[in-house]
Design a protein around this motif. Structure first.
Motif, PDB file in Angstrom:
ATOM      1  N   LEU A   1       8.159   7.761 -16.950  1.00  0.00           N
ATOM      2  CA  LEU A   1       8.890   7.000 -16.091  1.00  0.00           C
ATOM      3  C   LEU A   1       8.095   5.670 -16.104  1.00  0.00           C
ATOM      4  O   LEU A   1       8.756   4.834 -15.567  1.00  0.00           O
ATOM      5  N   LEU A   2       6.729   5.935 -15.908  1.00  0.00           N
ATOM      6  CA  LEU A   2       5.965   4.716 -15.751  1.00  0.00           C
ATOM      7  C   LEU A   2       6.023   3.831 -16.767  1.00  0.00           C
ATOM      8  O   LEU A   2       6.057   2.622 -16.413  1.00  0.00           O
ATOM      9  N   ASP A   3       6.120   4.126 -17.874  1.00  0.00           N
ATOM     10  CA  ASP A   3       6.563   3.154 -18.983  1.00  0.00           C
ATOM     11  C   ASP A   3       7.860   2.178 -18.675  1.00  0.00           C
ATOM     12  O   ASP A   3       7.601   1.124 -18.784  1.00  0.00           O
ATOM     13  N   VAL A   4       8.587   3.141 -18.367  1.00  0.00           N
ATOM     14  CA  VAL A   4       9.995   2.409 -18.174  1.00  0.00           C
ATOM     15  C   VAL A   4       9.802   1.594 -17.066  1.00  0.00           C
ATOM     16  O   VAL A   4      10.245   0.248 -16.896  1.00  0.00           O
ATOM     17  N   TYR A   5       9.095   1.853 -15.980  1.00  0.00           N
ATOM     18  CA  TYR A   5       8.917   1.225 -14.623  1.00  0.00           C
ATOM     19  C   TYR A   5       8.209  -0.313 -15.145  1.00  0.00           C
ATOM     20  O   TYR A   5       8.693  -1.357 -14.695  1.00  0.00           O
ATOM     21  N   LYS A   6       7.154  -0.068 -15.887  1.00  0.00           N
ATOM     22  CA  LYS A   6       6.345  -1.130 -16.311  1.00  0.00           C
ATOM     23  C   LYS A   6       7.145  -2.196 -17.071  1.00  0.00           C
ATOM     24  O   LYS A   6       6.985  -3.374 -17.173  1.00  0.00           O
ATOM     25  N   ALA A   7       8.204  -1.461 -17.996  1.00  0.00           N
ATOM     26  CA  ALA A   7       8.884  -2.509 -18.608  1.00  0.00           C
ATOM     27  C   ALA A   7       9.847  -3.354 -18.059  1.00  0.00           C
ATOM     28  O   ALA A   7      10.262  -4.611 -18.550  1.00  0.00           O
ATOM     29  N   ILE A   8      10.117  -2.789 -17.127  1.00  0.00           N
ATOM     30  CA  ILE A   8      11.426  -3.092 -16.453  1.00  0.00           C
ATOM     31  C   ILE A   8      11.473  -4.152 -14.905  1.00  0.00           C
ATOM     32  O   ILE A   8      12.150  -5.135 -14.417  1.00  0.00           O
ATOM     33  N   GLU A   9      10.453  -3.320 -14.013  1.00  0.00           N
ATOM     34  CA  GLU A   9      10.317  -3.750 -12.773  1.00  0.00           C
ATOM     35  C   GLU A   9       9.223  -4.689 -12.572  1.00  0.00           C
ATOM     36  O   GLU A   9       8.174  -4.814 -13.234  1.00  0.00           O
ATOM     37  N   GLU A  10       9.205  -5.418 -11.305  1.00  0.00           N
ATOM     38  CA  GLU A  10       8.077  -6.229 -10.659  1.00  0.00           C
ATOM     39  C   GLU A  10       6.822  -4.833 -10.637  1.00  0.00           C
ATOM     40  O   GLU A  10       7.159  -3.940 -10.438  1.00  0.00           O
ATOM     41  N   PRO A  11       5.440  -5.359 -10.887  1.00  0.00           N
ATOM     42  CA  PRO A  11       4.475  -4.505 -10.771  1.00  0.00           C
ATOM     43  C   PRO A  11       4.262  -3.979  -9.886  1.00  0.00           C
ATOM     44  O   PRO A  11       3.869  -2.728  -9.531  1.00  0.00           O
ATOM     45  N   ASP A  12       4.501  -4.304  -8.528  1.00  0.00           N
ATOM     46  CA  ASP A  12       4.062  -4.012  -7.294  1.00  0.00           C
ATOM     47  C   ASP A  12       5.357  -3.517  -6.401  1.00  0.00           C
ATOM     48  O   ASP A  12       6.433  -4.291  -6.333  1.00  0.00           O
ATOM     49  N   LEU A  13       5.271  -2.264  -5.799  1.00  0.00           N
ATOM     50  CA  LEU A  13       6.271  -1.839  -5.073  1.00  0.00           C
ATOM     51  C   LEU A  13       6.410  -2.645  -3.609  1.00  0.00           C
ATOM     52  O   LEU A  13       7.363  -2.834  -3.109  1.00  0.00           O
ATOM     53  N   PHE A  14       5.206  -2.937  -3.040  1.00  0.00           N
ATOM     54  CA  PHE A  14       5.196  -3.837  -1.965  1.00  0.00           C
ATOM     55  C   PHE A  14       4.510  -5.164  -2.079  1.00  0.00           C
ATOM     56  O   PHE A  14       3.762  -5.235  -2.828  1.00  0.00           O
ATOM     57  N   HIS A  15       4.586  -6.025  -1.027  1.00  0.00           N
ATOM     58  CA  HIS A  15       4.163  -7.367  -1.077  1.00  0.00           C
ATOM     59  C   HIS A  15       3.356  -7.722  -0.073  1.00  0.00           C
ATOM     60  O   HIS A  15       4.065  -7.677   1.094  1.00  0.00           O
ATOM     61  N   VAL A  16       2.478  -8.140  -0.160  1.00  0.00           N
ATOM     62  CA  VAL A  16       1.543  -8.762   0.851  1.00  0.00           C
ATOM     63  C   VAL A  16       2.222 -10.251   1.150  1.00  0.00           C
ATOM     64  O   VAL A  16       2.361 -10.998   0.352  1.00  0.00           O
ATOM     65  N   ASP A  17       2.097 -10.477   2.361  1.00  0.00           N
ATOM     66  CA  ASP A  17       2.454 -12.175   3.099  1.00  0.00           C
ATOM     67  C   ASP A  17       1.317 -12.697   2.633  1.00  0.00           C
ATOM     68  O   ASP A  17       0.362 -12.636   3.440  1.00  0.00           O
ATOM     69  N   GLU A  18       1.332 -13.622   1.800  1.00  0.00           N
ATOM     70  CA  GLU A  18       0.336 -14.281   1.460  1.00  0.00           C
ATOM     71  C   GLU A  18       0.355 -15.783   2.152  1.00  0.00           C
ATOM     72  O   GLU A  18      -0.665 -16.433   1.779  1.00  0.00           O
ATOM     73  N   GLU A  19       0.885 -16.165   3.040  1.00  0.00           N
ATOM     74  CA  GLU A  19       1.021 -17.277   3.864  1.00  0.00           C
ATOM     75  C   GLU A  19       0.483 -17.111   5.363  1.00  0.00           C
ATOM     76  O   GLU A  19       0.879 -17.766   6.037  1.00  0.00           O
ATOM     77  N   THR A  20      -0.071 -15.915   5.538  1.00  0.00           N
ATOM     78  CA  THR A  20      -0.461 -15.705   6.930  1.00  0.00           C
ATOM     79  C   THR A  20      -1.586 -16.963   7.387  1.00  0.00           C
ATOM     80  O   THR A  20      -2.377 -17.286   6.366  1.00  0.00           O
ATOM     81  N   ASN A  21      -1.807 -16.914   8.539  1.00  0.00           N
ATOM     82  CA  ASN A  21      -2.414 -17.985   9.145  1.00  0.00           C
ATOM     83  C   ASN A  21      -4.205 -17.978   9.109  1.00  0.00           C
ATOM     84  O   ASN A  21      -4.612 -16.902   9.795  1.00  0.00           O
ATOM     85  N   GLN A  22      -4.754 -18.458   8.092  1.00  0.00           N
ATOM     86  CA  GLN A  22      -6.134 -18.340   8.098  1.00  0.00           C
ATOM     87  C   GLN A  22      -7.139 -18.769   9.088  1.00  0.00           C
ATOM     88  O   GLN A  22      -8.426 -18.241   9.195  1.00  0.00           O
ATOM     89  N   SER A  23      -6.620 -19.492   9.959  1.00  0.00           N
ATOM     90  CA  SER A  23      -7.477 -19.855  11.069  1.00  0.00           C
ATOM     91  C   SER A  23      -7.420 -18.714  12.241  1.00  0.00           C
ATOM     92  O   SER A  23      -8.143 -18.955  13.148  1.00  0.00           O
ATOM     93  N   CYS A  24      -6.613 -17.560  11.994  1.00  0.00           N
ATOM     94  CA  CYS A  24      -6.659 -16.784  12.924  1.00  0.00           C
ATOM     95  C   CYS A  24      -7.334 -15.298  12.354  1.00  0.00           C
ATOM     96  O   CYS A  24      -7.152 -15.125  10.893  1.00  0.00           O
ATOM     97  N   PRO A  25      -8.141 -14.967  13.246  1.00  0.00           N
ATOM     98  CA  PRO A  25      -9.106 -13.659  12.775  1.00  0.00           C
ATOM     99  C   PRO A  25      -8.253 -12.584  12.101  1.00  0.00           C
ATOM    100  O   PRO A  25      -8.432 -11.997  10.804  1.00  0.00           O
ATOM    101  N   ILE A  26      -7.203 -12.474  12.747  1.00  0.00           N
ATOM    102  CA  ILE A  26      -6.230 -11.304  11.908  1.00  0.00           C
ATOM    103  C   ILE A  26      -5.476 -11.943  10.752  1.00  0.00           C
ATOM    104  O   ILE A  26      -5.610 -11.267   9.682  1.00  0.00           O
TER     105      ILE A  26
END
Lengths: 145, 145
Positions: free
Chosen positions: A76-101
Motif C-alpha cells: 500500500l505504501l508503494d501505491v501511496y507514494k506513486a499517487i499521493e502527496e508525500p505528507d499526510l499533514f502540512h506545516v503552515d510555513e507562513e508563521t510570523n518569524q518575529s514572534c517566538p512561537i
DNA sequence: CGAACCTGTTATCTTATATGTAACATGTTA
DNA sequence: TAACATGTTACATATAAGATAACAGGTTCG
C-alpha cells in the motif's frame, strides 16, 4: 486532499489487474472504469502514475496492462507514494518569524508530523496488494455461495 | 484537504496559550493571529472547535482564553479529532456493485485503511502539547543565546 | 489496406474545500 | 459610554479532484 479517493481508485485498478481471473478478462481502461464507476480518462491518468512508479507495465494501443511485480511485492505504501502527496499533514510555513512561537513552531510540528508519518508508512508497508486481492476474492466467493 | 494547515494552526494556537509566558501576555484572537500571520476570524473559528472539544475555556468579551487541561494531558490526537475529518484516507463509495471487484473492494480498503489509521492515531496519542511547547521554548532559548 | 479498437496526454468544466476578509450581535472593561 | 473583546455568519478567492471531451499515435484483424 480531503475528499479525494485517488488512492482507493489506484488500489482498485491494481486489484482489478491482479484479480482479473474473477472478471471477464478485459483489461481496457474502459472496462476498469466500469468497475470503478468512473471514466477511462481518470483510469489512464492514474495508470500513468502507477507506470512511472514501476508498478505496472503497459503498451500504447494494446489493452494489455500487467503488474510489474507479484501482488505480494506491491505494498500500500508503494501505491501511496506513486499517487499521493508525500505528507499526510502540512506545516503552515507562513508563521510570523518575529514572534517566538511563530519562529519555532514549524520545526516542532515537522518533528511531530514526521513521527506520525513514519508509523503510518510502516503500517502501509505491511499491507500488500496480495492482502487486498485475497479479501476481494474471498468476499466474492461468499457472495456467490 | 491537500493544502490545508488547519491542524498546524490549531496546535499553534494551543502552543501560544500554553507558552504565553515567552510572549507578551496578550491572548486576544488578534494577537494570536499575528503570530500565525493570519486573521482573527480564522483563529476564532478554530478556537470554537477547540472549545467544543473541551480543550480550551473562553468567555465572550474577554481576551482570556486558557487551556482546560495541563499541556501534558492534551495530545496531538485530541487536536486532530477536534479539527480534522476523522479519516486520513477515503474509500470510493461509488464503485460498481455489479462487478465482483467493485462490490468487494470497499470493505477490503476499509480494513486496510483502519489499520493505518490506528497506527497513526496511536502515534498522535503519544505526542503531547507539552512536547511541542518544550520544543518551542527550547528553540527560543537557543535563538536568544 | 482500412476500420475499429486501444493508450497516453492535454484541456476544459464543475464541484468541494481552505482560507482571507468583512460584518454584526453581544459581552466586558475602564 | 467608548473601546475592545468573542462568537458566528456570509461572501470572495485559490487550490485541488473528478468528469468529460478531444486527439495524436499505436495495434489488431477483417
Amino acid at each position: 486532499m480531503k475528499y479525494s479517493h485517488r488512492l482507493s481508485d489506484a488500489v482498485h485498478i491494481l486489484t482489478y489487474i491482479g484479480a482479473s481471473e474473477i472478471v471477464e478478462d478485459d483489461l481496457s481502461s474502459r472496462a476498469i472504469a466500469g468497475s470503478i464507476n468512473s471514466n477511462p480518462s481518470l483510469v489512464r491518468r492514474l495508470m500513468s502514475s502507477l507506470k512511472n512508479a514501476g508498478l505496472i507495465t503497459s503498451e500504447p494501443g494494446r489493452a494489455a496492462v500487467s503488474l510489474s511485480k507479484p501482488t505480494s511485492d506491491i505494498t500500500l505504501l508503494d501505491v501511496y507514494k506513486a499517487i499521493e502527496e508525500p505528507d499526510l499533514f502540512h506545516v503552515d510555513e507562513e508563521t510570523n518569524q518575529s514572534c517566538p512561537i511563530g519562529a519555532n513552531i514549524q520545526s516542532a510540528l515537522h518533528k511531530a508530523y514526521d513521527e506520525v508519518q513514519k508509523q503510518a508508512e510502516d503500517e502501509m508497508d505491511k499491507i500488500t496488494l496480495s492482502d487486498i486481492v485475497s479479501d476481494v476474492v474471498e468476499g466474492n466467493k461468499k457472495a456467490l455461495s
